[in-house]
Scaffold this active site. Structure first.
Site, PDB file in Angstrom:
ATOM      1  N   TYR A   1      37.231  39.431  20.325  1.00 22.65           N
ATOM      2  CA  TYR A   1      37.220  39.329  21.884  1.00 22.65           C
ATOM      3  C   TYR A   1      38.681  39.419  22.418  1.00 22.65           C
ATOM      4  O   TYR A   1      38.818  39.702  23.837  1.00 22.65           O
ATOM      5  CB  TYR A   1      36.349  38.109  22.168  1.00 22.65           C
ATOM      6  CG  TYR A   1      34.972  37.904  22.229  1.00 22.65           C
ATOM      7  CD1 TYR A   1      34.323  38.436  21.097  1.00 22.65           C
ATOM      8  CD2 TYR A   1      34.150  37.789  23.364  1.00 22.65           C
ATOM      9  CE1 TYR A   1      32.829  38.543  20.944  1.00 22.65           C
ATOM     10  CE2 TYR A   1      32.875  37.700  23.513  1.00 22.65           C
ATOM     11  CZ  TYR A   1      32.104  38.183  22.285  1.00 22.65           C
ATOM     12  OH  TYR A   1      30.909  38.320  22.095  1.00 22.65           O
TER      13      TYR A   1
ATOM     14  N   LYS B   1      32.623  37.585   6.472  1.00 20.02           N
ATOM     15  CA  LYS B   1      32.325  38.840   5.707  1.00 20.02           C
ATOM     16  C   LYS B   1      33.611  39.270   4.887  1.00 20.02           C
ATOM     17  O   LYS B   1      34.341  40.291   5.095  1.00 20.02           O
ATOM     18  CB  LYS B   1      32.216  40.337   6.815  1.00 20.02           C
ATOM     19  CG  LYS B   1      31.866  41.508   6.561  1.00 20.02           C
ATOM     20  CD  LYS B   1      30.356  41.456   6.067  1.00 20.02           C
ATOM     21  CE  LYS B   1      30.057  42.884   5.450  1.00 20.02           C
ATOM     22  NZ  LYS B   1      28.605  42.922   4.617  1.00 20.02           N
TER      23      LYS B   1
ATOM     24  N   ASP C   1      25.941  38.984   7.091  1.00 17.30           N
ATOM     25  CA  ASP C   1      24.522  39.900   7.122  1.00 17.30           C
ATOM     26  C   ASP C   1      23.566  39.052   6.533  1.00 17.30           C
ATOM     27  O   ASP C   1      22.245  39.024   6.754  1.00 17.30           O
ATOM     28  CB  ASP C   1      24.897  41.239   6.573  1.00 17.30           C
ATOM     29  CG  ASP C   1      25.497  41.221   5.009  1.00 17.30           C
ATOM     30  OD1 ASP C   1      26.135  40.134   4.840  1.00 17.30           O
ATOM     31  OD2 ASP C   1      25.747  42.184   4.413  1.00 17.30           O
TER      32      ASP C   1
ATOM     33  N   ASP D   1      28.707  35.060  18.218  1.00 16.96           N
ATOM     34  CA  ASP D   1      27.450  35.510  19.553  1.00 16.96           C
ATOM     35  C   ASP D   1      26.372  35.972  19.017  1.00 16.96           C
ATOM     36  O   ASP D   1      25.619  35.604  19.532  1.00 16.96           O
ATOM     37  CB  ASP D   1      28.720  36.430  20.139  1.00 16.96           C
ATOM     38  CG  ASP D   1      27.783  37.009  21.306  1.00 16.96           C
ATOM     39  OD1 ASP D   1      27.221  36.250  22.042  1.00 16.96           O
ATOM     40  OD2 ASP D   1      27.981  38.374  21.267  1.00 16.96           O
TER      41      ASP D   1
ATOM     42  N   ASP E   1      22.178  34.475  19.441  1.00 18.30           N
ATOM     43  CA  ASP E   1      21.107  35.089  20.078  1.00 18.30           C
ATOM     44  C   ASP E   1      19.997  34.949  18.992  1.00 18.30           C
ATOM     45  O   ASP E   1      18.749  34.717  19.136  1.00 18.30           O
ATOM     46  CB  ASP E   1      21.637  36.306  20.536  1.00 18.30           C
ATOM     47  CG  ASP E   1      22.063  36.459  22.011  1.00 18.30           C
ATOM     48  OD1 ASP E   1      22.608  35.328  22.117  1.00 18.30           O
ATOM     49  OD2 ASP E   1      21.342  37.367  22.641  1.00 18.30           O
TER      50      ASP E   1
HETATM   51  C1  IPM Z   1      27.613  34.296  25.265  1.00 18.93           C
HETATM   52  C2  IPM Z   1      27.604  35.661  26.068  1.00 18.93           C
HETATM   53  C3  IPM Z   1      29.146  36.075  26.532  1.00 18.93           C
HETATM   54  C4  IPM Z   1      29.777  36.208  25.083  1.00 18.93           C
HETATM   55  C5  IPM Z   1      29.187  37.497  27.143  1.00 18.93           C
HETATM   56  C6  IPM Z   1      28.387  37.337  28.492  1.00 18.93           C
HETATM   57  C7  IPM Z   1      30.396  37.891  27.473  1.00 18.93           C
HETATM   58  O1  IPM Z   1      26.990  36.544  25.502  1.00 18.93           O
HETATM   59  O2  IPM Z   1      28.302  33.199  25.721  1.00 18.93           O
HETATM   60  O3  IPM Z   1      27.064  34.382  24.150  1.00 18.93           O
HETATM   61  O4  IPM Z   1      29.617  37.302  24.415  1.00 18.93           O
HETATM   62  O5  IPM Z   1      30.453  35.362  24.976  1.00 18.93           O
HETATM   63 MG    MG Z   2      25.989  36.140  23.602  1.00 17.43          MG
END
Ligand code: IPM
Ligand code: MG
Length: 359
Positions: free
Chosen positions: A141, A190, A222, A246, A250
């Site tokens: 990032y 990794k 992975d 990140d 999710d």
């Molecule tokens: C998160 C989000 C952010 C990230 C995006 C919106 C930039 O996905 O906070 O997980 O990737 O950090």
């Molecule tokens: Mg995210």
């Protein structure tokens, strides 16, 4: 008195954030501890109002506050802006960087009442309770990136760059989190391919001697994705670099039934930032359908980590649990036999329970 910067942001942000603010207002009434809420623009909303995703006044307000409550950022209206002007890259990332928030804590818990909202089998998700400690201000990032034309065509690159110091501070923090929990730390990397991961792994190996009570394992990212789905109850604390964290968070959100349930705390600087892990959900924005619980649970983390109000944080979480136990659900977690309510009603129900618990 604590100063709280309130940044609703875009999409469903302006619907979910007020519900959490009202929860904090009730906590203030109950505890006698005063909160001063100051709202500011961020993200697409700020671009529309003043042409900048992170106006200097907003950053200043955050720097001068004890904590920041953020809703969500971004939406299709702003997707076609140049890369460096988009709400994500022009507001969220600089905000994290400027506040020095290198540690993002994302607790994942499967509530009994929601176990059937998870797409995985009950016996797989039962007992899931872990925290992802995501490095937040380094890696892909923030490393050198570029898009350029070359004689043989266009090319682009991002760089996963970590200094030893950046790894050390996040790993220390993860060990401390693990020490306060079930004392199992999974470091995710990794290292079979990436040199930044080799440095990561070696650093964890070095630091583990300082935390002999914590059991450490290393896992490739992975494989970790697979294990999180196969046996999520195995995990206690995971520590990993920015991009892996990140993606895995999710994935982990699905275990809990809905990404609308997961809070987060970003720590490391003087001012901490609290936000739900989900995005701005433009498809349901403005319809009173969004789940405010992730934001309310983020406010509970604020009470704990920024204000040391451990008990108040617990009471907020307990209130959320009770509302779920009574069968109330926003559409994202609805199931047969439950009562579907909107964003505002869900917030109101949590405050009613809180009022009862903290009589
Ligand atoms: C998160 C989000 C952010 C990230 C995006 C919106 C930039 O996905 O906070 O997980 O990737 O950090
Ligand atoms: Mg995210």
């Amino acid at each position: 008195m604590y100063k709280i910067a309130v940044l609703p942001g875009d999409g469903i942000g302006p619907e979910i954030v007020p519900e959490a603010v009202k929860v904090l207002e009730l906590v203030s009434q109950k505890s006698g501890i005063k909160f001063l809420f100051q709202e500011a623009l961020v993200g697409g909303a700020a671009i529309d109002a003043c042409g900048q995703a992170l106006p200097p006044e907003t950053l200043q307000l955050c720097l001068e506050s004890h904590a920041v409550l953020l809703g969500s950022i971004g939406g299709p209206q702003w997707d076609n802006l140049p890369h460096e002007q988009r709400p994500e890259t022009a507001a969220l990332l600089p905000l994290r960087k400027q506040l020095g928030l290198y540690a993002n804590l994302r607790p994942v818990r499967v509530y009994d009442a929601l176990i059937d909202a998870s797409p995985l089998k009950r016996e797989v998700v039962a007992g899931t309770d872990f925290v992802i400690v995501r490095e937040l201000t380094g890696g892909l990032y923030f490393g050198p990136q570029k898009r350029e034309k070359t004689p043989s065509g266009e090319r682009a690159y991002d760089t996963m760059l970590y200094t030893k110091e950046e790894i050390e501070r996040i790993v220390h923090l993860a060990f401390k989190v693990a020490r306060g929990r079930r004392r199992r730390l999974t470091s995710v990397d990794k290292a079979n391919v990436l040199v930044s991961s080799r440095l990561w792994r070696e650093t964890v190996e070095e630091l583990k001697t300082l935390y002999p009570e914590v059991e450490v394992e290393h896992m490739y990212v992975d494989n970790c994705a697979m294990q999180l789905v196969r046996r999520p109850a195995h995990f206690d604390v995971l520590v990993t670099e920015n991009t892996f964290g990140d993606i895995l968070s999710d994935l982990a959100a699905v275990l809990s039934g809905s990404i609308g349930m997961l809070p987060s705390a970003s720590l490391g600087g003087k001012t901490a930032l609290y936000e739900p892990i989900h995005g701005s959900a433009p498809d349901i924005a403005g319809q009173d359908k969004a789940n405010p619980l992730a934001t309310i649970l983020s406010a509970a983390m604020m009470l704990r980590y920024s204000f040391g109000m451990e008990r108040a944080g617990e009471v907020v979480e307990e209130a959320v649990l009770r509302v779920l136990d009574k069968g109330y659900r926003t559409p994202d977690i609805a199931a047969p036999g439950t009562t579907v309510v909107g964003t505002r009603k869900m917030g109101e129900l949590v405050r009613e329970e809180l009022d009862r618990i903290w009589a």
